[in-house]
Design a protein around this motif. Structure first.
Motif, PDB file in Angstrom:
ATOM      1  N   GLU A  11       0.859  -1.184   0.000  1.00 36.84           N
ATOM      2  CA  GLU A  11       0.000   0.000   0.000  1.00 36.84           C
ATOM      3  C   GLU A  11       0.892   1.230   0.000  1.00 36.84           C
ATOM      4  OE1 GLU A  11      -2.041  -0.555   3.726  1.00 36.84           O
ATOM      5  OE2 GLU A  11      -3.752  -1.465   2.714  1.00 36.84           O
ATOM      6  N   PHE A  12       0.527   2.206  -0.783  1.00 41.70           N
ATOM      7  CA  PHE A  12       1.270   3.470  -0.805  1.00 41.70           C
ATOM      8  C   PHE A  12       1.049   4.186   0.509  1.00 41.70           C
ATOM      9  CE2 PHE A  12       1.519   8.027  -1.680  1.00 41.70           C
ATOM     10  CZ  PHE A  12       2.793   8.115  -2.207  1.00 41.70           C
ATOM     11  N   ARG A  13       2.139   4.566   1.174  1.00 44.90           N
ATOM     12  CA  ARG A  13       2.033   5.245   2.467  1.00 44.90           C
ATOM     13  C   ARG A  13       2.513   6.692   2.411  1.00 44.90           C
ATOM     14  NH1 ARG A  13      -1.379   3.004   5.466  1.00 44.90           N
ATOM     15  NH2 ARG A  13      -0.330   3.682   7.319  1.00 44.90           N
ATOM     16  N   GLY A  14       3.229   7.049   1.366  1.00 46.19           N
ATOM     17  CA  GLY A  14       3.707   8.423   1.254  1.00 46.19           C
ATOM     18  C   GLY A  14       5.041   8.473   0.545  1.00 46.19           C
ATOM     19  N   TRP A  20       8.982   6.023  -3.023  1.00 48.56           N
ATOM     20  CA  TRP A  20       7.644   5.816  -2.480  1.00 48.56           C
ATOM     21  C   TRP A  20       7.763   4.857  -1.305  1.00 48.56           C
ATOM     22  CZ3 TRP A  20       4.043   4.848  -7.290  1.00 48.56           C
ATOM     23  CH2 TRP A  20       3.948   6.034  -8.017  1.00 48.56           C
ATOM     24  N   ALA A  21       7.097   5.175  -0.221  1.00 51.96           N
ATOM     25  CA  ALA A  21       7.051   4.285   0.937  1.00 51.96           C
ATOM     26  C   ALA A  21       5.849   3.356   0.745  1.00 51.96           C
ATOM     27  CB  ALA A  21       6.917   5.083   2.222  1.00 51.96           C
ATOM     28  N   LEU A  22       6.110   2.051   0.764  1.00 53.00           N
ATOM     29  CA  LEU A  22       5.067   1.045   0.615  1.00 53.00           C
ATOM     30  C   LEU A  22       5.051   0.172   1.856  1.00 53.00           C
ATOM     31  CD1 LEU A  22       5.808  -0.088  -3.062  1.00 53.00           C
ATOM     32  CD2 LEU A  22       4.162   1.609  -2.297  1.00 53.00           C
ATOM     33  N   ARG A  23       3.884  -0.376   2.159  1.00 54.99           N
ATOM     34  CA  ARG A  23       3.713  -1.222   3.340  1.00 54.99           C
ATOM     35  C   ARG A  23       2.922  -2.447   2.935  1.00 54.99           C
ATOM     36  NH1 ARG A  23      -0.422  -1.737   5.956  1.00 54.99           N
ATOM     37  NH2 ARG A  23      -1.023  -1.778   8.072  1.00 54.99           N
ATOM     38  N   PRO A  24       3.289  -3.621   3.443  1.00 55.82           N
ATOM     39  CA  PRO A  24       2.509  -4.819   3.130  1.00 55.82           C
ATOM     40  C   PRO A  24       1.048  -4.652   3.551  1.00 55.82           C
ATOM     41  CG  PRO A  24       4.551  -5.418   4.234  1.00 55.82           C
ATOM     42  CD  PRO A  24       4.422  -3.927   4.319  1.00 55.82           C
ATOM     43  N   VAL A  25       0.149  -5.198   2.785  1.00 51.64           N
ATOM     44  CA  VAL A  25      -1.282  -5.074   3.054  1.00 51.64           C
ATOM     45  C   VAL A  25      -1.644  -5.682   4.408  1.00 51.64           C
ATOM     46  CG1 VAL A  25      -3.580  -5.713   2.212  1.00 51.64           C
ATOM     47  CG2 VAL A  25      -1.820  -5.023   0.605  1.00 51.64           C
ATOM     48  N   ARG A  26      -0.985  -6.763   4.778  1.00 52.90           N
ATOM     49  CA  ARG A  26      -1.284  -7.435   6.051  1.00 52.90           C
ATOM     50  C   ARG A  26      -0.504  -6.838   7.208  1.00 52.90           C
ATOM     51  NH1 ARG A  26      -0.848 -13.724   4.814  1.00 52.90           N
ATOM     52  NH2 ARG A  26      -0.794 -13.726   7.082  1.00 52.90           N
ATOM     53  N   GLY A  28       3.250  -4.818   8.633  1.00 52.17           N
ATOM     54  CA  GLY A  28       4.673  -5.107   8.612  1.00 52.17           C
ATOM     55  C   GLY A  28       5.451  -3.858   8.284  1.00 52.17           C
ATOM     56  N   PRO A  29       6.754  -4.010   8.210  1.00 45.67           N
ATOM     57  CA  PRO A  29       7.597  -2.834   7.973  1.00 45.67           C
ATOM     58  C   PRO A  29       7.453  -2.283   6.564  1.00 45.67           C
ATOM     59  CG  PRO A  29       8.936  -4.822   8.059  1.00 45.67           C
ATOM     60  CD  PRO A  29       7.534  -5.224   8.416  1.00 45.67           C
ATOM     61  N   GLU A  30       7.509  -0.975   6.489  1.00 49.47           N
ATOM     62  CA  GLU A  30       7.473  -0.298   5.186  1.00 49.47           C
ATOM     63  C   GLU A  30       8.800  -0.503   4.479  1.00 49.47           C
ATOM     64  OE1 GLU A  30       6.603   3.839   5.738  1.00 49.47           O
ATOM     65  OE2 GLU A  30       4.554   3.441   6.363  1.00 49.47           O
ATOM     66  N   TRP A  31       8.768  -0.329   3.183  1.00 51.01           N
ATOM     67  CA  TRP A  31       9.985  -0.322   2.398  1.00 51.01           C
ATOM     68  C   TRP A  31       9.892   0.786   1.373  1.00 51.01           C
ATOM     69  CZ3 TRP A  31       6.071  -3.686   1.147  1.00 51.01           C
ATOM     70  CH2 TRP A  31       5.710  -3.789  -0.183  1.00 51.01           C
ATOM     71  N   GLU A  32      11.034   1.168   0.844  1.00 52.27           N
ATOM     72  CA  GLU A  32      11.072   2.230  -0.157  1.00 52.27           C
ATOM     73  C   GLU A  32      11.238   1.621  -1.538  1.00 52.27           C
ATOM     74  OE1 GLU A  32      14.198   4.826   1.063  1.00 52.27           O
ATOM     75  OE2 GLU A  32      13.069   5.548   2.788  1.00 52.27           O
ATOM     76  N   ALA A  33      10.523   2.197  -2.499  1.00 48.33           N
ATOM     77  CA  ALA A  33      10.562   1.697  -3.873  1.00 48.33           C
ATOM     78  C   ALA A  33      10.762   2.858  -4.838  1.00 48.33           C
ATOM     79  CB  ALA A  33       9.255   0.980  -4.199  1.00 48.33           C
ATOM     80  N   GLU A  34      11.472   2.564  -5.902  1.00 52.40           N
ATOM     81  CA  GLU A  34      11.634   3.531  -6.985  1.00 52.40           C
ATOM     82  C   GLU A  34      10.283   3.689  -7.679  1.00 52.40           C
ATOM     83  OE1 GLU A  34      14.272   5.143  -8.437  1.00 52.40           O
ATOM     84  OE2 GLU A  34      15.926   4.352  -7.242  1.00 52.40           O
ATOM     85  N   PRO A  35       9.765   4.893  -7.825  1.00 58.94           N
ATOM     86  CA  PRO A  35       8.463   5.067  -8.479  1.00 58.94           C
ATOM     87  C   PRO A  35       8.377   4.424  -9.862  1.00 58.94           C
ATOM     88  CG  PRO A  35       9.123   7.112  -7.428  1.00 58.94           C
ATOM     89  CD  PRO A  35      10.293   6.161  -7.331  1.00 58.94           C
ATOM     90  N   ARG A  36       9.463   4.442 -10.614  1.00 56.82           N
ATOM     91  CA  ARG A  36       9.420   3.849 -11.960  1.00 56.82           C
ATOM     92  C   ARG A  36       9.360   2.328 -11.934  1.00 56.82           C
ATOM     93  NH1 ARG A  36      14.915   5.491 -11.567  1.00 56.82           N
ATOM     94  NH2 ARG A  36      16.304   3.697 -11.664  1.00 56.82           N
ATOM     95  N   GLU A  37       9.583   1.715 -10.762  1.00 56.74           N
ATOM     96  CA  GLU A  37       9.541   0.262 -10.630  1.00 56.74           C
ATOM     97  C   GLU A  37       8.269  -0.211  -9.928  1.00 56.74           C
ATOM     98  OE1 GLU A  37      13.281  -0.482  -8.727  1.00 56.74           O
ATOM     99  OE2 GLU A  37      14.331  -0.524 -10.628  1.00 56.74           O
ATOM    100  N   VAL A  38       7.279   0.678  -9.846  1.00 54.35           N
ATOM    101  CA  VAL A  38       6.014   0.348  -9.195  1.00 54.35           C
ATOM    102  C   VAL A  38       4.900   0.429 -10.227  1.00 54.35           C
ATOM    103  CG1 VAL A  38       4.355   1.077  -7.433  1.00 54.35           C
ATOM    104  CG2 VAL A  38       6.802   1.209  -6.964  1.00 54.35           C
ATOM    105  N   ARG A  39       3.993  -0.532 -10.171  1.00 56.73           N
ATOM    106  CA  ARG A  39       2.824  -0.517 -11.047  1.00 56.73           C
ATOM    107  C   ARG A  39       1.584  -0.752 -10.196  1.00 56.73           C
ATOM    108  NH1 ARG A  39       0.557  -5.435 -11.689  1.00 56.73           N
ATOM    109  NH2 ARG A  39       1.845  -7.272 -11.343  1.00 56.73           N
ATOM    110  N   LEU A  40       0.443  -0.360 -10.725  1.00 59.27           N
ATOM    111  CA  LEU A  40      -0.812  -0.604 -10.030  1.00 59.27           C
ATOM    112  C   LEU A  40      -1.109  -2.095 -10.021  1.00 59.27           C
ATOM    113  CD1 LEU A  40      -3.146   2.199 -11.418  1.00 59.27           C
ATOM    114  CD2 LEU A  40      -2.213   2.002  -9.111  1.00 59.27           C
ATOM    115  N   ALA A  41      -1.660  -2.562  -8.931  1.00 61.36           N
ATOM    116  CA  ALA A  41      -2.089  -3.953  -8.847  1.00 61.36           C
ATOM    117  C   ALA A  41      -3.366  -4.122  -9.661  1.00 61.36           C
ATOM    118  CB  ALA A  41      -2.343  -4.344  -7.397  1.00 61.36           C
TER     119      ALA A  41
END
Length: 63
Positions: A11-14, A20-26, A28-41
């Protein structure tokens, strides 16, 4: 979906600087992702994630 991490769903957190900070749906810890390496589910990916989240909550005794 973080394509750099094997299509890991989050989930996008900010924003975290240029990432982009993403967090598992269930949870857990957030992780950072390159925006160009993220796609909509897709619809089925979102449905599977929601079912998994609800099952996890149910097993904890939460509605």
């Amino acid at each position: 979906m973080d394509t750099a991490r094997g299509n890991r769903l989050g989930e996008f957190r900010g924003l975290a600087g240029p990432y982009w900070a993403l967090r598992p749906v269930r949870g857990g810890p957030e992780w950072e992702a390159e925006p160009r390496e993220v796609r909509l589910a897709g619809p089925m990916e979102r449905l599977r994630a929601e079912i998994a989240r609800r099952n996890a909550l149910s097993s904890e005794g939460r509605p």
